[in-house]
Design a protein around this motif. Structure first.
Motif, PDB file in Angstrom:
ATOM      1  N   THR A  60       0.855  -1.180   0.000  1.00 12.34           N
ATOM      2  CA  THR A  60       0.000   0.000   0.000  1.00 12.34           C
ATOM      3  C   THR A  60       0.894   1.234   0.000  1.00 12.34           C
ATOM      4  O   THR A  60       2.112   1.147   0.201  1.00 12.34           O
ATOM      5  N   SER A  61       0.302   2.382  -0.216  1.00 12.03           N
ATOM      6  CA  SER A  61       1.063   3.630  -0.207  1.00 12.03           C
ATOM      7  C   SER A  61       1.712   3.818   1.161  1.00 12.03           C
ATOM      8  O   SER A  61       1.072   3.623   2.201  1.00 12.03           O
ATOM      9  N   ASP A  88       7.690  16.424  -4.316  1.00  9.43           N
ATOM     10  CA  ASP A  88       7.572  15.658  -5.567  1.00  9.43           C
ATOM     11  C   ASP A  88       8.485  16.207  -6.663  1.00  9.43           C
ATOM     12  O   ASP A  88       8.060  16.411  -7.804  1.00  9.43           O
ATOM     13  N   GLU A 112       8.849  12.290  -9.685  1.00 11.37           N
ATOM     14  CA  GLU A 112       7.739  11.347  -9.599  1.00 11.37           C
ATOM     15  C   GLU A 112       8.015  10.249 -10.623  1.00 11.37           C
ATOM     16  O   GLU A 112       7.973  10.502 -11.831  1.00 11.37           O
ATOM     17  N   GLU A 130       8.550   8.404  -0.944  1.00  8.59           N
ATOM     18  CA  GLU A 130       7.273   7.774  -0.676  1.00  8.59           C
ATOM     19  C   GLU A 130       6.843   6.879  -1.836  1.00  8.59           C
ATOM     20  O   GLU A 130       7.196   7.133  -2.987  1.00  8.59           O
ATOM     21  N   GLU A 151       3.497   5.130  -3.812  1.00  6.27           N
ATOM     22  CA  GLU A 151       2.050   5.182  -4.038  1.00  6.27           C
ATOM     23  C   GLU A 151       1.664   3.960  -4.849  1.00  6.27           C
ATOM     24  O   GLU A 151       2.070   3.822  -6.002  1.00  6.27           O
TER      25      GLU A 151
END
Length: 307
Positions: free
Chosen positions: A175-176, A217, A220, A252, A254
């Motif tokens: 999961t994120s 970000d 990305e 992170e 996603e």
């Protein structure tokens, strides 16, 4: 994913960013990456490596500063694929454009690349044919830059230079989630050096984003175009990231579908040097100023020799 916005991302030059473009190609000429107006923004870019989908019906053309075909790959069926970086070093003071010419349509074509960025300084202009300002001309003469370039080979810039500790963070995400959050101690920097991951079966299923020091970000990355988790692709050194943080480095994940996906992050830690403080506009201590005066660091930073 679109190309990395280097002007937005650049904060602690010189830095090296990764971009991943996933695009459906039509028959004919397709624009993949385009950076223009570098001279207006007073920036220097260098393409330091790229990877593509293996596609025998596609050719690649790289334009540098108005020179079409500066680098060409006539048949992408002969490249090594997304687990490896093709070794190039193309410096640009005005524009960098990458186009793909396809004989027939191609779905989900991937172009992954590394791009080094800094402010355009005297050393870059002398190496790549830019026009010097009077101040840059004076600095060049004072420091003997042109003579040095003629006298011995230019050293290949190493993103690992000055990095004392190199560490890895590996994990599996379903999961994120936050993959890595680093807060360097006072006077130190964190340096992102590499990202690899388990590629999903289709684009947009799994994304990795990088933020640092108030800039969100800045990269990305669609994991569909990453080198696989098991591949160490950071050698030689110029095929490596260098994204610096002095407050916080945040990476992170996603996850939109599928998983779990493995991820590996390579990063380093090191003190911020006096030359870096000068280049990045950070406060100098009295001792820093003494060192800078003694070693002529102000002129060397202004000319682009350091950091």
């Amino acid at each position: 994913m679109s190309q990395v916005d280097v002007r937005k991302a650049l904060k602690y030059p010189p830095e090296v960013f990764m971009g991943i473009v996933v695009k459906d190609l039509s028959s004919g000429l397709n624009n993949i990456v385009s950076y223009t107006g570098l001279d207006v923004a007073k920036l220097f870019y260098a393409l330091t490596g790229f990877s593509t989908t293996i596609a025998s019906n596609v050719a690649l053309d790289i334009t540098s500063d108005g020179r079409p075909g500066y680098v060409t790959v006539s048949n992408l069926g002969a490249v090594r694929g997304l687990d490896y970086m093709e070794e190039v070093r193309v410096g640009c003071l005005r524009e960098l454009i990458v186009r793909a010419r396809a004989i027939s349509s191609v779905s989900n074509f991937v172009f992954r690349y590394l791009i080094k960025a800094s402010h355009a300084k005297a050393v870059h202009k002398l190496l790549y044919g830019g026009t010097l300002t009077p101040r840059e001309r004076d600095l060049g003469e004072k420091l003997g830059i042109a003579e040095s370039i003629r006298a011995y080979p230019v050293e290949v810039w190493n993103p690992y230079k000055g990095v004392l500790d190199i560490k890895y963070q590996s994990m599996s995400v379903s999961t994120s989630a936050t993959i890595l959050r680093i807060t360097p101690k006072s006077g130190w920097k964190a340096v992102l050096l590499g990202i690899s991951g388990e590629r999903p079966a289709s684009p947009n299923a799994f994304k990795i984003s990088v933020s640092r020091d108030g800039l969100e970000d800045i990269m990305e990355l669609d994991a569909y175009g990453l080198p696989t988790y098991a591949t160490w692709w950071g050698s030689p050194a110029w095929n490596t990231l260098r994204v610096v943080a002095i407050d916080e480095l945040l990476i992170e994940a996603e996850v939109a579908s599928g998983g779990p996906y493995k991820v590996r992050i390579v990063y380093g830690l090191a003190p911020v040097t006096v030359a870096e403080k000068i280049a990045w506009g950070l406060d100098l201590t009295a001792e820093d100023k003494r060192i800078a005066d003694k070693l002529n660091l102000y002129d060397m930073v202004e000319a682009g020799i350091l950091p």
